[in-house]
Enzyme design. Structure first.
Site, PDB file in Angstrom:
ATOM      1  N   ASN A  96     -15.455  18.529 -23.970  1.00  0.00           N
ATOM      2  CA  ASN A  96     -14.810  18.187 -22.709  1.00  0.00           C
ATOM      3  C   ASN A  96     -13.505  18.961 -22.550  1.00  0.00           C
ATOM      4  OD1 ASN A  96     -16.616  16.128 -21.717  1.00  0.00           O
ATOM      5  ND2 ASN A  96     -15.729  14.676 -23.166  1.00  0.00           N
ATOM      6  N   LYS A 119      -8.270  31.401 -28.415  1.00  0.00           N
ATOM      7  CA  LYS A 119      -8.365  31.031 -29.827  1.00  0.00           C
ATOM      8  C   LYS A 119      -9.611  30.189 -30.017  1.00  0.00           C
ATOM      9  CE  LYS A 119      -5.898  30.888 -33.015  1.00  0.00           C
ATOM     10  NZ  LYS A 119      -4.602  30.212 -33.188  1.00  0.00           N
ATOM     11  N   HIS A 120     -10.477  30.599 -30.923  1.00  0.00           N
ATOM     12  CA  HIS A 120     -11.676  29.836 -31.263  1.00  0.00           C
ATOM     13  C   HIS A 120     -12.502  29.497 -30.022  1.00  0.00           C
ATOM     14  CE1 HIS A 120     -10.617  29.700 -35.461  1.00  0.00           C
ATOM     15  NE2 HIS A 120      -9.411  29.259 -35.139  1.00  0.00           N
ATOM     16  N   HIS A 170     -20.582  25.173 -23.676  1.00  0.00           N
ATOM     17  CA  HIS A 170     -20.852  24.946 -25.100  1.00  0.00           C
ATOM     18  C   HIS A 170     -21.484  26.205 -25.703  1.00  0.00           C
ATOM     19  CE1 HIS A 170     -19.980  20.655 -25.071  1.00  0.00           C
ATOM     20  NE2 HIS A 170     -20.632  20.564 -23.947  1.00  0.00           N
TER      21      HIS A 170
END
Length: 393
Positions: free
Chosen positions: A232, A66-67, A393
């Site tokens: 994180n 998810k996302h 990221h």
């Protein structure tokens, strides 16, 4: 096919949108549906995760995304009767294959977060796995192949609009990856580090230096999961599956708490009071899952209040008291914990211990490593310094 036009990007106002290859053909085929920008981000990240899990552990693997972070990840170990019940797969029309077990674990660990997920499967999707996917609210699935029976089931899902992607398992991307931010191109080498290398677990500064084979397996699963989790991030793993993932937190202790709370909920769902909740007939799956989370949590009155409980239960259940929760959580042991970077303070260990953590793998290198080690020794936790950071990221 070199490119595929999309309806829009992350948001409806972001047009035009497409995925494309500058060289060669796209390694994915759309077998059903019309996947969007975020669907493809989830699909490609989750595929990498399950491919690495399969290569490292040698078992079929599944992930629920998810996302662009995993809500769950697991390998295909058999399910106990208790896990079958809390994952609601105890009445399947056919025996569960190893891949179906992996999917049930990945989807079942955090059902609230997995609602509307994108699924990744390391192996050919079989009928047993497709039947488990069929009733769940999900955006799509990616796999290297599908049996004819499985594909027919999935193509019928969501009135034929369910996203079904096939990826070429032999595809290997270029060693350099690029992305743009504010019109500026970033370039870096792909993070192709192998996380099943035994050398990663040789630097053990704690007094307890013993990792069981199961713990080493679970620590590898934790680290591979973290490799594809927005930083994180912290991941709790037990018996071949992630049971709590904390993603995208600015503070590591908040990651550890978030993931630990999820691990506690997973364990509390196995409490006899929870497993015997008298749900009304034909309660929707999402309502059932939400009700369980509320019943377990601090806001149980939201589902136990007079005039409210009748919507969910045939008879009013007894509350699960704070004392009962603490006593039950205290019985959980053998949990493995991975962190995508070093723990800066021993408070992370204190929180992890409360959720049954006995084994830890983290990068090390904090100026407070001595405090972290001392806290592990306080609880006889075995901890390895991998020397590897896994920011994503």
């Amino acid at each position: 096919m070199k490119e595929l036009a999309l309806k829009y990007g992350c948001n409806p106002n972001q047009k035009p949108s497409r995925i494309f290859m500058t060289d060669g053909e796209l390694p994915i085929k759309v077998l059903s549906g019309r996947p969007g920008y975020i669907n493809f981000l989830d699909a490609l990240n989750s595929w990498q995760l399950v491919k690495e899990l399969k290569a490292a552990i040698g078992l079929p693997a599944a992930a629920s995304f998810k996302h662009v972070s995993p809500a769950g990840a697991a390998v295909g170990l058999p399910l106990t009767d208790t896990l079958k019940r809390i994952y609601f797969v105890n009445d399947t029309p056919m025996p569960l294959s190893p891949l179906a077990c992996a999917y049930a674990r990945a989807r079942g660990a955090d059902r609230m977060s997995s609602f509307g997920d994108f699924i990744a499967l390391s192996d050919t999707c079989d009928e047993a796995t497709a039947l488990l996917i069929k009733p769940e609210v999900s955006d799509g699935v990616i796999a290297p192949d599908y049996t004819p029976e499985a594909l027919a089931i999935l193509k019928e899902k969501r009135k034929g609009t369910y996203n079904v992607l096939q990826i070429n398992p032999a595809y290997t991307p270029e060693p350099l990856e690029r992305k743009q931010v504010f019109g500026i191109t970033f370039e870096q080498g792909r993070n192709d580090i192998r996380l099943d290398d035994p050398k990663l677990f040789e630097n053990i500064p704690t007094q307890n230096k013993h990792f069981t084979p199961e713990a080493l397996r679970d620590l590898i699963i934790a680290l591979i999961t973290l490799k594809y989790t927005q930083s994180n991030s912290v991941c709790y793993v037990k018996d071949g599956q992630a049971i709590g993932i904390g993603a995208g937190q600015q503070s590591r202790i908040h990651c550890t708490r978030l993931a630990g709370n999820k691990a506690d909920i997973w364990w509390l769902r196995q409490h006899p009071k929870v497993m015997s909740l008298p749900f009304v007939d034909n309660i929707k799956r999402a309502d059932r899952d939400n009700t369980i989370d509320l019943y377990i949590g601090d806001e149980s009155e939201d589902v136990l209040a007079e005039g409210t409980w009748q919507q969910f239960f045939k008879t009013k259940p007894e509350p699960l008291t704070l004392t009962e929760k603490r006593q039950w959580i205290a019985q959980n042991h053998g949990v493995s914990l991975g962190s995508d970077a070093f723990f800066p303070f021993g408070d992370n260990i204190e929180r992890a211990y409360k959720s049954g953590v006995d084994f830890i793998a983290q990068a090390g290198g904090s100026v407070r490593d001595d405090h972290v080690i001392a806290t592990c020794d306080k609880y006889n936790i075995a901890m390895a310094f991998t020397g590897v950071r896994l920011f994503h990221h």
